[in-house]
Design an enzyme around this catalytic site. Structure first.
Site, short mmCIF file in Angstrom:
data_model
loop_
_atom_site.label_atom_id
_atom_site.label_comp_id
_atom_site.label_asym_id
_atom_site.label_seq_id
_atom_site.Cartn_x
_atom_site.Cartn_y
_atom_site.Cartn_z
CG HIS A 62 10.07 5.43 13.51
ND1 HIS A 62 10.62 4.26 13.63
CD2 HIS A 62 8.77 5.31 12.83
CE1 HIS A 62 9.73 3.31 12.96
NE2 HIS A 62 8.57 3.95 12.69
CD GLU A 100 13.87 3.66 14.48
OE1 GLU A 100 12.90 3.59 15.22
OE2 GLU A 100 13.69 3.62 13.16
CB ALA A 132 10.45 0.65 5.26
NE ARG A 133 9.58 -1.60 11.98
CZ ARG A 133 8.49 -0.75 11.84
NH1 ARG A 133 8.43 0.28 11.36
NH2 ARG A 133 7.17 -1.22 12.50
CG HIS A 171 -1.95 -1.12 1.03
ND1 HIS A 171 -2.16 -2.11 1.90
CD2 HIS A 171 -2.93 -1.25 0.43
CE1 HIS A 171 -3.23 -2.94 1.63
NE2 HIS A 171 -3.63 -2.43 0.64
#
Ligand code: 8YV
Length: 309
Positions: free
Chosen positions: A275, A257, A227-228, A150
């Protein structure tokens, strides 16, 4: 008696108020703190990146549901959840636009040097020292997207407004009209001027973007990650930026993080965010409401709205 739940990551006050009204909410500080209530905790609400540590999951024998305030499931052990018949829900759909907007924002910030221009005006340097160097044109740049879910598709549709040719890679060809599928990530990087990561985190995508991929993108190429952090080999990224073998990086997420390597923080080739891709009032409310509704459905033994397990 209200069911007892554990809130691991704070949510908006409006959302926490709803949780407090329906449940006895324990706000997480440490596993030790849970000692006296662990046996009564039946639900968890947590963030996507925060998830639930194995130690916490293990300490809660009565756990029935984990409601993630996000779409990432990489910080929750889904196999363990399945094994223990614990439901897991996420908040799909409601954050797609914000994350895609952040990707476009990072592209514009990075290529046009918006933070440097802002500092130049804000710090009163304008008129006293040369202006920051020229930026790079965004319109028409070749865009590669890693992960065409998405979020990836929402980024692609925004890219059309910038006349960007879009290619993507994913686990399979999704036969999407107007977007070229490139099965090999290194080839995608070589063919792209901007590479945006929109793939899920987790073991399957760890360090997918490695030195080879960054070399493919090259000195005039830009990496964007919404994303990550785990999808990128951060050490390789630091090296490529300091060698100048990569043009720049716009990052909302990091491998460890909230620790961000000084080399990324001090680099003139990076634009960084803590983030925050889904961090708008509208979206965090929508996400929080979905968490509330999933928990309510569970405790009313109704079907869950957005279950992944
Ligand atoms: C949120 C996220 O920042 O959706 C996710 O998985 O990581 C982000 O949208 C997070 O879930 C809120 O803590």
């Amino acid at each position: 008696m209200k069911p007892e739940i554990l809130l691991i990551e704070p949510m908006m006050p409006e959302i926490e108020k709803q949780l407090d009204a329906a449940y006895t909410v324990h706000r997480f500080t440490s596993v030790e703190q849970l000692k006296d209530c662990a046996g009564r905790i039946r639900g968890i609400a947590t963030g996507g990146a925060t998830g639930v540590s194995p130690a916490v999951m293990k300490s809660l024998p009565a756990l029935e549901i984990i409601a993630i305030n996000g779409i990432g499931t990489d910080a929750v052990d889904l196999n363990e959840a399945r094994r223990r018949n614990i439901h897991v829900t996420t908040t799909p759909g409601v954050l797609t636009d914000d994350v895609a907007d952040m990707a476009i924002g990072l592209i514009l910030s990075l290529l046009r040097g918006l933070p440097a221009g802002d500092r130049y005006v804000r710090e009163g340097t304008w008129g006293h020292a040369p202006a920051p160097g020229l930026g790079r044109k965004v319109t028409g740049k070749k865009l590669g997207i890693v992960g065409m879910g998405h979020v990836g598709r929402a980024i692609a549709s925004r890219a059309r407004a910038f006349a960007m040719p879009v290619s993507y890679t994913d686990l399979r060809n999704l036969e999407l009209e107007g977007y070229a599928f490139v099965p090999d990530l290194k080839t995608l990087a070589q063919n792209s001027e901007i590479l945006v990561i929109a793939a899920s985190g987790g073991a399957g995508s760890r360090h997918l973007v490695n030195r080879e991929v960054l070399d493919g993108l090259g000195p005039d190429g830009f990496l964007i990650n919404v994303a990550r952090g785990s999808v990128v080999d951060e050490q390789a990224l630091v090296q490529a930026l300091s060698d100048g073998t990569l043009g720049g990086a716009g990052l909302d997420v990091f491998e460890h993080e909230p620790d961000v390597p000084p080399a990324l923080r001090n680099s003139p080739r990076t634009v960084l965010q803590p983030h925050r891709a889904s961090a708008t009032v509208e979206t965090r409310l929508a996400m929080g409401n979905l968490v509330v509704r999933n928990l309510a459905a569970h405790f009313a033994t109704q079907p869950l709205l957005t279950a992944v397990v």
